[in-house]
Design a protein around this motif. Structure first.
Motif, short mmCIF file in Angstrom:
data_model
loop_
_atom_site.label_atom_id
_atom_site.label_comp_id
_atom_site.label_asym_id
_atom_site.label_seq_id
_atom_site.Cartn_x
_atom_site.Cartn_y
_atom_site.Cartn_z
N ASP A 194 0.84 -1.20 0.00
CA ASP A 194 0.00 0.00 0.00
C ASP A 194 0.87 1.25 0.00
O ASP A 194 1.15 1.82 1.05
N PRO A 195 1.32 1.69 -1.18
CA PRO A 195 2.23 2.84 -1.26
C PRO A 195 1.61 4.15 -0.76
O PRO A 195 2.34 5.10 -0.48
N LYS A 196 0.29 4.20 -0.62
CA LYS A 196 -0.37 5.43 -0.20
C LYS A 196 -0.56 5.52 1.31
O LYS A 196 -1.19 6.47 1.81
N ASN A 197 -0.04 4.56 2.06
CA ASN A 197 -0.18 4.58 3.51
C ASN A 197 0.78 5.62 4.09
O ASN A 197 1.97 5.37 4.29
N LEU A 198 0.24 6.80 4.38
CA LEU A 198 1.08 7.90 4.86
C LEU A 198 1.67 7.60 6.23
O LEU A 198 2.80 8.02 6.54
N ALA A 199 0.94 6.87 7.06
CA ALA A 199 1.47 6.52 8.38
C ALA A 199 2.69 5.64 8.26
O ALA A 199 3.66 5.79 9.02
N ALA A 200 2.68 4.70 7.30
CA ALA A 200 3.84 3.84 7.07
C ALA A 200 5.03 4.64 6.54
O ALA A 200 6.17 4.38 6.92
N LYS A 201 4.76 5.60 5.66
CA LYS A 201 5.84 6.46 5.15
C LYS A 201 6.49 7.25 6.27
O LYS A 201 7.72 7.34 6.38
N THR A 202 5.65 7.83 7.13
CA THR A 202 6.16 8.61 8.26
C THR A 202 6.95 7.73 9.23
O THR A 202 8.02 8.11 9.72
N ALA A 203 6.42 6.53 9.49
CA ALA A 203 7.10 5.60 10.40
C ALA A 203 8.45 5.18 9.84
O ALA A 203 9.44 5.11 10.58
N LEU A 204 8.51 4.90 8.53
CA LEU A 204 9.77 4.50 7.93
C LEU A 204 10.81 5.61 8.03
O LEU A 204 11.98 5.35 8.34
N SER A 205 10.39 6.85 7.80
CA SER A 205 11.32 7.98 7.94
C SER A 205 11.86 8.07 9.37
O SER A 205 13.05 8.33 9.58
N LYS A 206 10.98 7.83 10.34
CA LYS A 206 11.41 7.89 11.74
C LYS A 206 12.39 6.78 12.05
O LYS A 206 13.44 7.01 12.69
N VAL A 207 12.09 5.56 11.60
CA VAL A 207 12.98 4.43 11.87
C VAL A 207 14.33 4.63 11.20
O VAL A 207 15.38 4.34 11.78
N GLU A 208 14.32 5.14 9.98
CA GLU A 208 15.58 5.37 9.26
C GLU A 208 16.42 6.47 9.88
O GLU A 208 17.63 6.53 9.67
#
Length: 271
Positions: A194-208
């Motif tokens: 689900d490329p449109k999952n903004l929460a996942a995008k934000t979480a990945l940025s935080k983890v990285e």
């Protein structure tokens, strides 16, 4: 309040071990010891003894530190009844709802609950503080943005039932202590579906942004329910449903939670 120390093992499987201490009774527990010498160093620095070892399940990477810690501290090994013949020197079978590491007025403790799916000898521990769920030690049942595989003695449909009945119902404030750090890779899988999952995008940025192998984000279940596809499957939105259908190449997959969960588990096995 129970004191929790998370130990990252820097192993190929990125294991976590945990030391949990009850300050009033001074009883200490190690959950899923991977490297006995690493755990011993932490205990020595704290000047703590070790009373108990708890293995969430029987797989080698969750019991490999047992022998060294038993030899050094004489700790008692606690496990699921089905694991007693699978874990060397396991000495006590824990019952569901049993309390361990309780403080003197029984307001702070760890509660055992059975969580079959990854294996049929798996249990987890719910940390209760003032009779309120505070955190959960999940072994290989729930990970950050993921759930355990079922390749080595487990069953996906059983895992689905465990997640539905034991974890989907937990308060959102409960903190997650998983058995491995698969966070980054799991989020990438989530976004692949689900490329449109903004929460996942934000979480990945935080983890990285965290210091690799040194800093770890302790999430809550309310956060996990925003970006983990395995929890989103219980309230599926169209983007997730379409992403699963596209990834499987099967447009006829039903959009009920169980079908989506099982499809996700199969996709994650191959990803």
């Amino acid at each position: 309040m129970l004191e929790v120390i998370r130990i990252y093992t820097n192993s190929p499987l990125r294991n976590f071990s945990y030391i949990v201490r009850e300050p009033e009774t001074e009883k200490t527990l190690c959950i899923d010891p991977f490297d006995s010498s690493q755990i011993s160093k932490v205990l020595s620095a704290k000047n703590w003894d070790l009373d108990y070892i708890l293995n969430t399940h029987e797989h080698h990477d969750h019991i490999s530190g047992n022998q060294g810690l038993v030899r050094e501290f004489g700790a008692e090994i606690l496990a699921h009844p089905n694991a007693m013949t699978k874990i060397p020197n396991a000495s006590k079978a824990l019952q569901e709802k049993e309390r361990i590491l309780s403080n003197k007025d029984s307001s702070s403790y760890l509660e055992v609950f059975y969580t079959p799916g990854h294996t049929f000898a798996h249990l987890c521990l719910l940390q209760m503080e003032k009779e309120i769920p505070y955190a959960v030690f999940t072994g290989d049942t729930v990970f950050n943005s993921g759930v355990g595989n079922c390749k080595n003695g487990g069953d996906p449909e059983t895992l689905y039932t465990t997640i539905l009945e034991k974890f989907e119902t937990l308060p959102g404030s409960v903190r997650l202590y998983p058995g491995h750090d698969y966070f980054k890779n799991n989020l990438r899988f989530s976004l692949n579906i689900d490329p449109k999952n903004l929460a996942a995008k934000t979480a990945l940025s935080k983890v990285e942004s965290l210091k690799e192998n040194e800093e770890f984000w302790t999430t809550s279940f309310s956060e996990e329910r925003q970006f983990s596809p395995f929890f989103l499957a219980f309230r599926p939105e169209e983007n997730l449903v379409q992403g699963i259908k596209k990834s499987t190449g099967n447009e006829s997959i039903p959009s009920d939670p169980k079908s989506l969960f099982l499809a996700l588990r199969s996709l994650r096995d191959k990803w």
